[in-house]
Design a protein around this motif. Sequence first.
Motif, PDB file in Angstrom:
ATOM      1  N   TRP A  13       0.869  -1.171   0.000  1.00  0.00           N
ATOM      2  CA  TRP A  13       0.000   0.000   0.000  1.00  0.00           C
ATOM      3  C   TRP A  13       0.910   1.226   0.000  1.00  0.00           C
ATOM      4  O   TRP A  13       1.552   1.540   0.991  1.00  0.00           O
ATOM      5  CB  TRP A  13      -0.905  -0.043   1.223  1.00  0.00           C
ATOM      6  N   GLU A  14       0.985   1.907  -1.126  1.00  0.00           N
ATOM      7  CA  GLU A  14       1.874   3.061  -1.284  1.00  0.00           C
ATOM      8  C   GLU A  14       1.192   4.305  -0.719  1.00  0.00           C
ATOM      9  O   GLU A  14       0.835   5.232  -1.450  1.00  0.00           O
ATOM     10  CB  GLU A  14       2.213   3.260  -2.763  1.00  0.00           C
ATOM     11  N   ARG A  15       1.055   4.331   0.586  1.00  0.00           N
ATOM     12  CA  ARG A  15       0.308   5.425   1.211  1.00  0.00           C
ATOM     13  C   ARG A  15       1.223   6.596   1.582  1.00  0.00           C
ATOM     14  O   ARG A  15       2.444   6.445   1.740  1.00  0.00           O
ATOM     15  CB  ARG A  15      -0.406   4.936   2.474  1.00  0.00           C
ATOM     16  N   ASP A  16       0.599   7.746   1.739  1.00  0.00           N
ATOM     17  CA  ASP A  16       1.261   8.927   2.284  1.00  0.00           C
ATOM     18  C   ASP A  16       0.776   9.106   3.719  1.00  0.00           C
ATOM     19  O   ASP A  16      -0.434   9.165   3.959  1.00  0.00           O
ATOM     20  CB  ASP A  16       0.916  10.172   1.466  1.00  0.00           C
ATOM     21  N   LEU A  17       1.704   9.187   4.653  1.00  0.00           N
ATOM     22  CA  LEU A  17       1.324   9.378   6.043  1.00  0.00           C
ATOM     23  C   LEU A  17       0.726  10.766   6.242  1.00  0.00           C
ATOM     24  O   LEU A  17       1.140  11.736   5.603  1.00  0.00           O
ATOM     25  CB  LEU A  17       2.535   9.212   6.962  1.00  0.00           C
ATOM     26  N   ASP A  18      -0.240  10.847   7.153  1.00  0.00           N
ATOM     27  CA  ASP A  18      -0.803  12.130   7.518  1.00  0.00           C
ATOM     28  C   ASP A  18       0.321  13.038   8.031  1.00  0.00           C
ATOM     29  O   ASP A  18       1.141  12.603   8.850  1.00  0.00           O
ATOM     30  CB  ASP A  18      -1.856  11.921   8.608  1.00  0.00           C
ATOM     31  N   PRO A  19       0.387  14.282   7.571  1.00  0.00           N
ATOM     32  CA  PRO A  19       1.458  15.183   8.020  1.00  0.00           C
ATOM     33  C   PRO A  19       1.531  15.326   9.539  1.00  0.00           C
ATOM     34  O   PRO A  19       2.631  15.470  10.093  1.00  0.00           O
ATOM     35  CB  PRO A  19       1.110  16.517   7.347  1.00  0.00           C
ATOM     36  N   ALA A  20       0.383  15.262  10.211  1.00  0.00           N
ATOM     37  CA  ALA A  20       0.387  15.365  11.675  1.00  0.00           C
ATOM     38  C   ALA A  20       1.070  14.154  12.302  1.00  0.00           C
ATOM     39  O   ALA A  20       1.789  14.279  13.305  1.00  0.00           O
ATOM     40  CB  ALA A  20      -1.042  15.512  12.202  1.00  0.00           C
ATOM     41  N   LEU A  21       0.863  12.974  11.716  1.00  0.00           N
ATOM     42  CA  LEU A  21       1.532  11.771  12.206  1.00  0.00           C
ATOM     43  C   LEU A  21       3.034  11.860  11.940  1.00  0.00           C
ATOM     44  O   LEU A  21       3.852  11.469  12.785  1.00  0.00           O
ATOM     45  CB  LEU A  21       0.938  10.523  11.547  1.00  0.00           C
ATOM     46  N   VAL A  22       3.407  12.373  10.779  1.00  0.00           N
ATOM     47  CA  VAL A  22       4.833  12.543  10.459  1.00  0.00           C
ATOM     48  C   VAL A  22       5.489  13.454  11.499  1.00  0.00           C
ATOM     49  O   VAL A  22       6.589  13.162  11.989  1.00  0.00           O
ATOM     50  CB  VAL A  22       4.999  13.131   9.045  1.00  0.00           C
ATOM     51  N   ARG A  23       4.808  14.546  11.868  1.00  0.00           N
ATOM     52  CA  ARG A  23       5.370  15.466  12.862  1.00  0.00           C
ATOM     53  C   ARG A  23       5.472  14.800  14.229  1.00  0.00           C
ATOM     54  O   ARG A  23       6.459  14.994  14.953  1.00  0.00           O
ATOM     55  CB  ARG A  23       4.512  16.730  12.956  1.00  0.00           C
ATOM     56  N   GLU A  24       4.455  14.010  14.581  1.00  0.00           N
ATOM     57  CA  GLU A  24       4.467  13.327  15.875  1.00  0.00           C
ATOM     58  C   GLU A  24       5.652  12.360  15.957  1.00  0.00           C
ATOM     59  O   GLU A  24       6.367  12.320  16.970  1.00  0.00           O
ATOM     60  CB  GLU A  24       3.146  12.583  16.079  1.00  0.00           C
ATOM     61  N   VAL A  25       5.866  11.598  14.910  1.00  0.00           N
ATOM     62  CA  VAL A  25       6.961  10.628  14.890  1.00  0.00           C
ATOM     63  C   VAL A  25       8.311  11.338  14.846  1.00  0.00           C
ATOM     64  O   VAL A  25       9.271  10.919  15.502  1.00  0.00           O
ATOM     65  CB  VAL A  25       6.806   9.670  13.688  1.00  0.00           C
TER      66      VAL A  25
END
Length: 199
Positions: free
Chosen positions: A35-47
């Motif tokens: 699944w070639e998904r794009d992570l939610d930007p908020a999740l990217v910031r959290e990580v």
Amino acid sequence: MKKDCATLPPVTVATGPHPEVLREIASDGIDLAIWERDLDPALVREVAGLDLDSIDDLLLACDAGDTDMQLSTLQRDSGYPESPLLCADIAALAMRHTVLLGERRVRIRLEVVETDACSKFHADFVTLRTITTYRGPGTQWQRADDPGDQTINEMRSGAVGLFKGRLLQPEPSVLHRSPPIADSGESRLVLVIDSIGSG
């Protein structure tokens, strides 16, 4: 000249931008679905805000429906700050994993990888394994059924790979490994989900 269909190598990998592509793993001819998904930007910031040097690896066995609650508690005990988006994403992936096999219980591993552990291409002794990388280089994979194709492919960060293990496919057509990073100074935050009963 057009090749005869009988001479073409079998299609063993399914990829797509939507989660439904993961269902393709149920097909006899598919050993890997991505699944070639794009992570939610908020999740990217959290990580991105996690201090990977100060958190412990997490190992959890539970009913998929209880993942979010149990993971939240375990994270607090392992040095994580509040990470609701990460917990919710892992819980959602756990549910997708169980639906595919019709099972309820999962084993979840969330770990920081800083070495070249599992750097040899292999297939796991499991039924199905879900792998995603939240931070750092993604898991690499290579075809095993075509000796002439030694291309190393790398999943991008955030993409979800569903690998068929040796319990379902004793002679796998796709092998995978952690990307070698020991000399790069990089760290990875990697999630692995197996069904309970898998090795």
